[in-house]
Design a protein around this motif. Structure first.
Motif, PDB file in Angstrom:
ATOM      1  N   SER A  94       7.186   4.504 -21.798  1.00  0.00           N
ATOM      2  CA  SER A  94       6.684   3.325 -21.096  1.00  0.00           C
ATOM      3  C   SER A  94       7.831   2.455 -20.611  1.00  0.00           C
ATOM      4  O   SER A  94       7.810   1.933 -19.492  1.00  0.00           O
ATOM      5  CB  SER A  94       5.764   2.525 -22.028  1.00  0.00           C
ATOM      6  OG  SER A  94       5.324   1.335 -21.390  1.00  0.00           O
ATOM      7  N   TYR A  95       8.854   2.309 -21.444  1.00  0.00           N
ATOM      8  CA  TYR A  95      10.021   1.519 -21.060  1.00  0.00           C
ATOM      9  C   TYR A  95      10.711   2.140 -19.844  1.00  0.00           C
ATOM     10  O   TYR A  95      11.099   1.447 -18.904  1.00  0.00           O
ATOM     11  CB  TYR A  95      10.989   1.430 -22.240  1.00  0.00           C
ATOM     12  CG  TYR A  95      12.248   0.647 -21.950  1.00  0.00           C
ATOM     13  CD1 TYR A  95      12.296  -0.716 -22.192  1.00  0.00           C
ATOM     14  CD2 TYR A  95      13.379   1.272 -21.446  1.00  0.00           C
ATOM     15  CE1 TYR A  95      13.455  -1.443 -21.933  1.00  0.00           C
ATOM     16  CE2 TYR A  95      14.535   0.559 -21.184  1.00  0.00           C
ATOM     17  CZ  TYR A  95      14.565  -0.798 -21.436  1.00  0.00           C
ATOM     18  OH  TYR A  95      15.703  -1.511 -21.166  1.00  0.00           O
ATOM     19  N   GLY A  96      10.865   3.468 -19.870  1.00  0.00           N
ATOM     20  CA  GLY A  96      11.509   4.142 -18.754  1.00  0.00           C
ATOM     21  C   GLY A  96      10.727   3.990 -17.461  1.00  0.00           C
ATOM     22  O   GLY A  96      11.309   3.771 -16.390  1.00  0.00           O
ATOM     23  N   LYS A  97       9.414   4.086 -17.535  1.00  0.00           N
ATOM     24  CA  LYS A  97       8.588   3.919 -16.339  1.00  0.00           C
ATOM     25  C   LYS A  97       8.700   2.497 -15.785  1.00  0.00           C
ATOM     26  O   LYS A  97       8.703   2.302 -14.565  1.00  0.00           O
ATOM     27  CB  LYS A  97       7.132   4.231 -16.672  1.00  0.00           C
ATOM     28  CG  LYS A  97       6.863   5.699 -16.961  1.00  0.00           C
ATOM     29  CD  LYS A  97       5.408   5.922 -17.305  1.00  0.00           C
ATOM     30  CE  LYS A  97       5.132   7.396 -17.619  1.00  0.00           C
ATOM     31  NZ  LYS A  97       3.711   7.622 -17.992  1.00  0.00           N
ATOM     32  N   ALA A  98       8.784   1.518 -16.673  1.00  0.00           N
ATOM     33  CA  ALA A  98       8.921   0.125 -16.228  1.00  0.00           C
ATOM     34  C   ALA A  98      10.229  -0.076 -15.479  1.00  0.00           C
ATOM     35  O   ALA A  98      10.278  -0.754 -14.442  1.00  0.00           O
ATOM     36  CB  ALA A  98       8.845  -0.814 -17.432  1.00  0.00           C
ATOM     37  N   GLU A  99      11.305   0.514 -15.994  1.00  0.00           N
ATOM     38  CA  GLU A  99      12.600   0.369 -15.337  1.00  0.00           C
ATOM     39  C   GLU A  99      12.617   1.070 -13.980  1.00  0.00           C
ATOM     40  O   GLU A  99      13.137   0.532 -12.995  1.00  0.00           O
ATOM     41  CB  GLU A  99      13.697   0.939 -16.234  1.00  0.00           C
ATOM     42  CG  GLU A  99      15.105   0.667 -15.727  1.00  0.00           C
ATOM     43  CD  GLU A  99      16.161   1.069 -16.738  1.00  0.00           C
ATOM     44  OE1 GLU A  99      17.300   0.597 -16.611  1.00  0.00           O
ATOM     45  OE2 GLU A  99      15.829   1.852 -17.654  1.00  0.00           O
ATOM     46  N   VAL A 100      12.024   2.258 -13.914  1.00  0.00           N
ATOM     47  CA  VAL A 100      11.966   2.999 -12.649  1.00  0.00           C
ATOM     48  C   VAL A 100      11.134   2.235 -11.618  1.00  0.00           C
ATOM     49  O   VAL A 100      11.510   2.149 -10.436  1.00  0.00           O
ATOM     50  CB  VAL A 100      11.374   4.405 -12.883  1.00  0.00           C
ATOM     51  CG1 VAL A 100      11.077   5.100 -11.562  1.00  0.00           C
ATOM     52  CG2 VAL A 100      12.338   5.251 -13.703  1.00  0.00           C
ATOM     53  N   ALA A 101      10.005   1.666 -12.052  1.00  0.00           N
ATOM     54  CA  ALA A 101       9.158   0.912 -11.133  1.00  0.00           C
ATOM     55  C   ALA A 101       9.871  -0.329 -10.611  1.00  0.00           C
ATOM     56  O   ALA A 101       9.739  -0.684  -9.434  1.00  0.00           O
ATOM     57  CB  ALA A 101       7.851   0.524 -11.825  1.00  0.00           C
ATOM     58  N   SER A 102      10.629  -0.989 -11.477  1.00  0.00           N
ATOM     59  CA  SER A 102      11.360  -2.193 -11.057  1.00  0.00           C
ATOM     60  C   SER A 102      12.392  -1.850  -9.992  1.00  0.00           C
ATOM     61  O   SER A 102      12.528  -2.563  -8.986  1.00  0.00           O
ATOM     62  CB  SER A 102      12.039  -2.838 -12.264  1.00  0.00           C
ATOM     63  OG  SER A 102      11.096  -3.203 -13.244  1.00  0.00           O
ATOM     64  N   ARG A 103      13.105  -0.764 -10.198  1.00  0.00           N
ATOM     65  CA  ARG A 103      14.106  -0.345  -9.210  1.00  0.00           C
ATOM     66  C   ARG A 103      13.441   0.139  -7.926  1.00  0.00           C
ATOM     67  O   ARG A 103      13.930  -0.120  -6.819  1.00  0.00           O
ATOM     68  CB  ARG A 103      14.986   0.755  -9.797  1.00  0.00           C
ATOM     69  CG  ARG A 103      15.837   0.291 -10.981  1.00  0.00           C
ATOM     70  CD  ARG A 103      16.721   1.414 -11.488  1.00  0.00           C
ATOM     71  NE  ARG A 103      17.533   0.998 -12.621  1.00  0.00           N
ATOM     72  CZ  ARG A 103      18.690   0.365 -12.520  1.00  0.00           C
ATOM     73  NH1 ARG A 103      19.179   0.095 -11.324  1.00  0.00           N
ATOM     74  NH2 ARG A 103      19.365   0.014 -13.597  1.00  0.00           N
ATOM     75  N   GLY A 104      12.329   0.842  -8.059  1.00  0.00           N
ATOM     76  CA  GLY A 104      11.619   1.320  -6.881  1.00  0.00           C
ATOM     77  C   GLY A 104      11.084   0.183  -6.038  1.00  0.00           C
ATOM     78  O   GLY A 104      11.115   0.244  -4.795  1.00  0.00           O
ATOM     79  N   GLU A 105      10.580  -0.853  -6.692  1.00  0.00           N
ATOM     80  CA  GLU A 105      10.086  -2.019  -5.959  1.00  0.00           C
ATOM     81  C   GLU A 105      11.218  -2.694  -5.191  1.00  0.00           C
ATOM     82  O   GLU A 105      11.050  -3.096  -4.031  1.00  0.00           O
ATOM     83  CB  GLU A 105       9.447  -3.003  -6.934  1.00  0.00           C
ATOM     84  CG  GLU A 105       8.902  -4.250  -6.279  1.00  0.00           C
ATOM     85  CD  GLU A 105       8.392  -5.257  -7.291  1.00  0.00           C
ATOM     86  OE1 GLU A 105       7.591  -6.126  -6.916  1.00  0.00           O
ATOM     87  OE2 GLU A 105       8.815  -5.176  -8.469  1.00  0.00           O
ATOM     88  N   ALA A 106      12.368  -2.825  -5.825  1.00  0.00           N
ATOM     89  CA  ALA A 106      13.512  -3.454  -5.166  1.00  0.00           C
ATOM     90  C   ALA A 106      13.973  -2.632  -3.967  1.00  0.00           C
ATOM     91  O   ALA A 106      14.305  -3.186  -2.908  1.00  0.00           O
ATOM     92  CB  ALA A 106      14.652  -3.638  -6.158  1.00  0.00           C
ATOM     93  N   ARG A 107      13.993  -1.304  -4.116  1.00  0.00           N
ATOM     94  CA  ARG A 107      14.397  -0.449  -2.994  1.00  0.00           C
ATOM     95  C   ARG A 107      13.406  -0.559  -1.838  1.00  0.00           C
ATOM     96  O   ARG A 107      13.813  -0.594  -0.660  1.00  0.00           O
ATOM     97  CB  ARG A 107      14.505   1.005  -3.456  1.00  0.00           C
ATOM     98  CG  ARG A 107      15.742   1.302  -4.298  1.00  0.00           C
ATOM     99  CD  ARG A 107      15.969   2.800  -4.417  1.00  0.00           C
ATOM    100  NE  ARG A 107      14.836   3.456  -5.043  1.00  0.00           N
ATOM    101  CZ  ARG A 107      14.726   3.682  -6.343  1.00  0.00           C
ATOM    102  NH1 ARG A 107      15.685   3.288  -7.167  1.00  0.00           N
ATOM    103  NH2 ARG A 107      13.671   4.299  -6.845  1.00  0.00           N
ATOM    104  N   ALA A 108      12.117  -0.601  -2.161  1.00  0.00           N
ATOM    105  CA  ALA A 108      11.103  -0.723  -1.113  1.00  0.00           C
ATOM    106  C   ALA A 108      11.228  -2.056  -0.390  1.00  0.00           C
ATOM    107  O   ALA A 108      11.061  -2.132   0.841  1.00  0.00           O
ATOM    108  CB  ALA A 108       9.709  -0.573  -1.723  1.00  0.00           C
ATOM    109  N   LEU A 109      11.527  -3.115  -1.129  1.00  0.00           N
ATOM    110  CA  LEU A 109      11.700  -4.422  -0.508  1.00  0.00           C
ATOM    111  C   LEU A 109      12.929  -4.426   0.399  1.00  0.00           C
ATOM    112  O   LEU A 109      12.904  -4.986   1.505  1.00  0.00           O
ATOM    113  CB  LEU A 109      11.827  -5.498  -1.584  1.00  0.00           C
ATOM    114  CG  LEU A 109      11.883  -6.951  -1.088  1.00  0.00           C
ATOM    115  CD1 LEU A 109      10.563  -7.330  -0.428  1.00  0.00           C
ATOM    116  CD2 LEU A 109      12.195  -7.907  -2.232  1.00  0.00           C
TER     117      LEU A 109
END
Length: 268
Positions: free
Chosen positions: A62-77
């Motif tokens: 769960s921690y790993g997915k949260a970190e990946v999602a945070s980075r993915g959101e920043a890249r999309a922005l």
């Protein structure tokens, strides 16, 4: 669930009945001899360690997915801001300004709220404004690219908010705590009463290790709060880059939000 409980109870009753009626026929030695308490503690300790290891792996995922999602959101922005360069000047400035405000709202308002497993409505103000800006370029080639980048941003944000909630139910956590307690108590019962300094130190170390593992599970299961948490580093970098692009042709005073990502009130 009911089936598991029923089978376990029947197995326990069968074992007790076998101990009472069948064992005297099979054992010819002194009936007082048998498995000591220390012989039963071994499987209990093994079970506790396996349970903690399994739950720790789940929480780490769960921690790993949260970190990946945070980075993915920043890249999309960041991609959204870069794609806005192909839009007309007015829409480009609006999207870039909204991106800065969105990143500020995520970093200053939604990130602290996620420590309690909650979200914030502040970023949604600017994601709505994104779509309004997209409507002004509908029919142009840049429209599809902007919508695709924003859809990716929305998906990553949703995943980030999902991972902010605890993945391990409270019932499982309390069960693990009860199992740990029972294991430590059982180990303490098996210690010799004299000349037991080495055993006491070992028990203390085992207790410390099991307790630390459970604390790590509790902390990692909440990836946006606690000691081991996901920092808003990626979204901060996306904010910096969006702010840089906006300030090329505009001033900071023209941003529609304050430093916390709240919309500025109109002044008269």
């Amino acid at each position: 669930m009911v089936l598991v409980i029923v089978v376990a109870v029947l197995a326990l009753l069968a074992g007790l009945l076998a101990n009472r009626h069948l064992r005297p026929r099979l054992i010819t030695a002194d009936d007082n001899e048998g498995m000591a308490v220390k012989d039963l503690v071994g499987p209990l300790l093994t079970l506790t360690v396996l349970l903690l290891a399994f739950v720790l792996v789940t929480a780490s995922g769960s921690y790993g997915k949260a970190e990946v999602a945070s980075r993915g959101e920043a890249r999309a922005l960041d991609q959204l801001v870069e794609t806005a360069e192909y839009a007309p000047a007015a829409q480009r400035a609006r999207v870039q300004a909204d991106a800065v405000c969105y990143a500020r709202a995520v970093r200053h308002q939604e990130w602290p709220a996620m420590a309690d497993g909650k979200g914030s409505a502040a970023p949604s103000v600017w994601s709505t404004d994104f779509r309004r800006a997209f409507g002004e370029v509908q029919g142009k080639p840049v429209f599809g690219m902007l919508v695709a980048a924003d859809s990716k941003r929305s998906e990553e944000r949703e995943e980030r908010l999902t991972q902010a909630t605890a993945s391990i139910p409270s019932a499982i956590f309390w069960f693990l705590l009860a199992t740990l307690t029972l294991t430590v108590v059982a180990l303490g019962i098996c210690l010799p009463r004299r000349n037991n300094r080495g055993q006491l130190i070992t028990l203390a170390l085992i207790t410390a290790l099991l307790t630390t593992t459970l604390c790590i599970i509790r902390d990692v299961d909440r990836p946006f709060g606690g000691i081991i948490d996901v920092e808003p580093t990626a979204i901060s970098e996306a904010e910096r880059q969006a702010d840089r692009d906006f300030l090329i042709n505009h001033t900071a005073a023209e941003l529609p939000c304050d430093t916390d990502g709240d919309r500025r009130r109109a002044t008269t």
